[in-house]
Design a protein around this motif. Structure first.
Motif, mmCIF file in Angstrom:
data_model
loop_
_atom_site.group_PDB
_atom_site.id
_atom_site.type_symbol
_atom_site.label_atom_id
_atom_site.label_comp_id
_atom_site.label_asym_id
_atom_site.label_seq_id
_atom_site.Cartn_x
_atom_site.Cartn_y
_atom_site.Cartn_z
ATOM 1 N N ASP A 14 -2.463 10.014 -2.812
ATOM 2 C CA ASP A 14 -2.870 11.227 -2.091
ATOM 3 C C ASP A 14 -2.433 12.509 -2.791
ATOM 4 O OD1 ASP A 14 -0.306 10.455 -1.278
ATOM 5 O OD2 ASP A 14 -0.634 10.863 0.851
ATOM 6 N N ARG A 19 8.148 14.472 -2.737
ATOM 7 C CA ARG A 19 8.141 14.679 -1.282
ATOM 8 C C ARG A 19 8.337 16.172 -0.987
ATOM 9 N NH1 ARG A 19 8.165 9.701 1.217
ATOM 10 N NH2 ARG A 19 9.216 8.026 0.084
ATOM 11 N N PRO A 141 0.297 3.320 -6.486
ATOM 12 C CA PRO A 141 -0.346 2.749 -5.294
ATOM 13 C C PRO A 141 0.452 3.012 -4.024
ATOM 14 C CG PRO A 141 0.762 1.024 -6.527
ATOM 15 C CD PRO A 141 0.926 2.289 -7.331
ATOM 16 N N ILE A 142 0.494 4.271 -3.633
ATOM 17 C CA ILE A 142 1.199 4.634 -2.402
ATOM 18 C C ILE A 142 0.581 5.907 -1.843
ATOM 19 C CG2 ILE A 142 2.964 6.001 -3.619
ATOM 20 C CD1 ILE A 142 5.025 4.925 -1.573
ATOM 21 N N LEU A 143 0.553 5.983 -0.526
ATOM 22 C CA LEU A 143 0.200 7.224 0.178
ATOM 23 C C LEU A 143 1.473 7.768 0.815
ATOM 24 C CD1 LEU A 143 -3.088 6.072 1.985
ATOM 25 C CD2 LEU A 143 -2.915 7.514 -0.048
ATOM 26 N N LEU A 144 1.765 9.036 0.551
ATOM 27 C CA LEU A 144 2.979 9.663 1.090
ATOM 28 C C LEU A 144 2.695 10.468 2.359
ATOM 29 C CD1 LEU A 144 4.603 10.995 -2.227
ATOM 30 C CD2 LEU A 144 5.179 8.905 -0.960
ATOM 31 N N GLY A 145 1.504 11.000 2.464
ATOM 32 C CA GLY A 145 1.151 11.773 3.661
ATOM 33 C C GLY A 145 1.511 13.244 3.581
ATOM 34 N N SER A 146 2.507 13.579 2.770
ATOM 35 C CA SER A 146 2.884 14.986 2.601
ATOM 36 C C SER A 146 3.728 15.092 1.339
ATOM 37 C CB SER A 146 3.680 15.499 3.802
ATOM 38 O OG SER A 146 4.904 14.794 3.907
ATOM 39 N N GLY A 171 -0.105 -2.132 -10.568
ATOM 40 C CA GLY A 171 -0.884 -1.313 -9.642
ATOM 41 C C GLY A 171 -1.063 0.142 -10.002
ATOM 42 N N MET B 135 -9.403 -0.086 0.708
ATOM 43 C CA MET B 135 -10.018 1.202 0.364
ATOM 44 C C MET B 135 -10.563 1.135 -1.041
ATOM 45 S SD MET B 135 -7.625 4.314 1.713
ATOM 46 C CE MET B 135 -6.218 3.886 0.709
ATOM 47 N N ILE B 137 -11.863 3.759 -3.669
ATOM 48 C CA ILE B 137 -11.884 5.203 -3.915
ATOM 49 C C ILE B 137 -12.552 5.414 -5.267
ATOM 50 C CG2 ILE B 137 -10.489 7.298 -4.123
ATOM 51 C CD1 ILE B 137 -9.922 5.937 -1.519
ATOM 52 N N PHE B 151 -7.296 12.575 2.264
ATOM 53 C CA PHE B 151 -6.095 12.054 2.927
ATOM 54 C C PHE B 151 -5.421 13.140 3.750
ATOM 55 C CE2 PHE B 151 -6.494 9.210 -0.846
ATOM 56 C CZ PHE B 151 -6.710 8.036 -0.149
ATOM 57 N N GLY B 152 -4.593 12.698 4.688
ATOM 58 C CA GLY B 152 -3.883 13.634 5.539
ATOM 59 C C GLY B 152 -2.485 13.130 5.838
ATOM 60 N N ALA B 153 -1.889 13.700 6.864
ATOM 61 C CA ALA B 153 -0.516 13.356 7.224
ATOM 62 C C ALA B 153 -0.434 11.899 7.681
ATOM 63 C CB ALA B 153 -0.035 14.284 8.337
ATOM 64 N N LEU B 154 0.727 11.314 7.472
ATOM 65 C CA LEU B 154 0.976 9.923 7.876
ATOM 66 C C LEU B 154 2.338 9.850 8.554
ATOM 67 C CD1 LEU B 154 -0.053 8.053 4.594
ATOM 68 C CD2 LEU B 154 -1.282 8.013 6.776
ATOM 69 N N ASP B 157 5.250 6.357 4.738
ATOM 70 C CA ASP B 157 4.580 5.927 3.508
ATOM 71 C C ASP B 157 3.688 4.729 3.797
ATOM 72 O OD1 ASP B 157 6.318 7.729 2.315
ATOM 73 O OD2 ASP B 157 7.503 6.194 1.275
ATOM 74 N N LEU B 158 2.563 4.673 3.111
ATOM 75 C CA LEU B 158 1.735 3.464 3.126
ATOM 76 C C LEU B 158 1.689 2.922 1.707
ATOM 77 C CD1 LEU B 158 -1.382 4.241 5.384
ATOM 78 C CD2 LEU B 158 0.502 2.679 5.864
ATOM 79 N N LYS B 159 2.263 1.743 1.523
ATOM 80 C CA LYS B 159 2.224 1.116 0.206
ATOM 81 C C LYS B 159 0.926 0.342 0.061
ATOM 82 C CE LYS B 159 7.172 0.833 -0.443
ATOM 83 N NZ LYS B 159 8.347 -0.025 -0.228
ATOM 84 N N LEU B 160 0.345 0.417 -1.120
ATOM 85 C CA LEU B 160 -0.947 -0.210 -1.382
ATOM 86 C C LEU B 160 -0.781 -1.236 -2.491
ATOM 87 C CD1 LEU B 160 -2.870 3.167 -1.669
ATOM 88 C CD2 LEU B 160 -2.578 1.822 0.387
ATOM 89 N N LEU B 162 -3.083 -2.575 -5.641
ATOM 90 C CA LEU B 162 -4.316 -2.374 -6.398
ATOM 91 C C LEU B 162 -4.989 -3.718 -6.612
ATOM 92 C CD1 LEU B 162 -6.059 -0.327 -8.089
ATOM 93 C CD2 LEU B 162 -4.731 -1.118 -10.074
ATOM 94 N N TYR B 177 -8.000 -0.790 -3.284
ATOM 95 C CA TYR B 177 -6.644 -1.084 -2.842
ATOM 96 C C TYR B 177 -6.670 -1.882 -1.541
ATOM 97 C CZ TYR B 177 -5.208 2.733 -5.969
ATOM 98 O OH TYR B 177 -4.987 3.531 -7.055
#
Lengths: 187, 187
Positions: A14, A19, A141-146, A171, B135, B137, B151-154, B157-160, B162, B177
């Motif tokens: 993202d 952070r 391969p990670i989404l942090l969100g912010s 990944g 996903m 992308i 993407f937006g706030a979470l 963390d979301l680990k993915l 690949l 992912y």
């Protein structure tokens, strides 16, 4: 003979490089999954670089590392405010309040060929000025969100040309782009 | 037997799916560089999908297209406000004010296997609820500088993981992912 200005940076999927408070624990955790001996091209990239340019935020973060990671490589810290340089770094690190364009002109006139621009705000400033020639983005391969974004506002679209892309078994996806001719100002 | 919730979307390198006003001229221009017959896996993906779920914004944008692109495929528009459905779409399109979790439970109980979640805010809602399984992308070689983010706030963390990544001669990079086991709530 002209100056090539490159970015080589890791980002979350993202688009964050740290952070909100600057921590890069997620990046260190991801790097810990990389097999010994694999550096995703970093050493080869660094070997091509005459000079690093970074902002004060990045510089102060790097100062927290156990060891100065850039050895004898020349480093320029862009800052409009004074920056305190530890004595051991004074032979290789300098501070400048130049704009990206001024800095590129000076370094080009000095005969430098390849500079490496690092740090979110600094990269954004060089991109907005049309001064980046090449970017290698390694997407983790990670989404942090912010967090602190890699990219920022631009005066106009910047079209890129994909040069190479590869993925790693752990990944990461690494893509290298060239800024399209005509987008970048002569530097 | 469980429901798989997938995203299949294109984004600029700086993570936007549309300009601030919703325009996707940059996406249409990039798609015009794709050779005839190449769809970057879209038809194969669509063939696997039982139902599309999209927000009202995306639905209203799709209604502007010259032709309804989803044929007889079932579509659910998530909206807390009433949505006016053109008569020809009423056999296949329905409107729901359910939460992502409620919708997934209902569709799973109906025996659906694969749903496709589209649109920025809708994707963000499903991700924040831990409900996306996969996903794809497709990153286009352009920086827009501003726009509607993918993407937006979470909440965390979301680990993915690949699964695959490939690049195309026209500069697109497409990565798929999987959300790591344990991140997604049972759906």
């Amino acid at each position: 003979v002209s100056l090539t200005v490159a970015v080589f940076i890791a980002t979350s999927l993202d688009g964050f490089i740290a952070r909100p408070d600057g921590r890069i624990d997620w990046l260190e955790a991801a790097n810990a999954t990389v097999p010994p001996g694999e550096d995703c091209g970093y050493a080869a990239f660094m070997a091509s670089v005459d000079c690093l340019v970074m902002g004060r935020n990045t510089f102060e973060q790097v100062l927290q590392f156990a060891e100065w990671p850039y050895g004898d490589r020349r480093v320029i810290v862009l800052s409009s405010r004074p920056v305190s340089l530890p004595a051991p770094l004074r032979p290789t690190v300098s501070v400048s309040a130049e704009t990206p364009a001024q800095l590129c002109r000076r370094l080009g006139a000095e005969g430098l060929r390849n500079i490496y621009v690092d740090g979110g705000k600094t990269i954004q400033g060089f991109l907005a000025a049309g001064l980046i020639d090449r970017m290698t983005i390694t997407t983790l391969p990670i989404l942090l969100g912010s967090g602190r974004p890699l990219f920022g506002a631009l005066p106009a679209d910047l079209k890129l040309t994909l040069l190479t892309s590869r993925s790693f078994p752990f990944g990461f996806v690494q893509s290298t782009y060239r800024l399209q001719a005509g987008d970048a100002l002569p530097c």
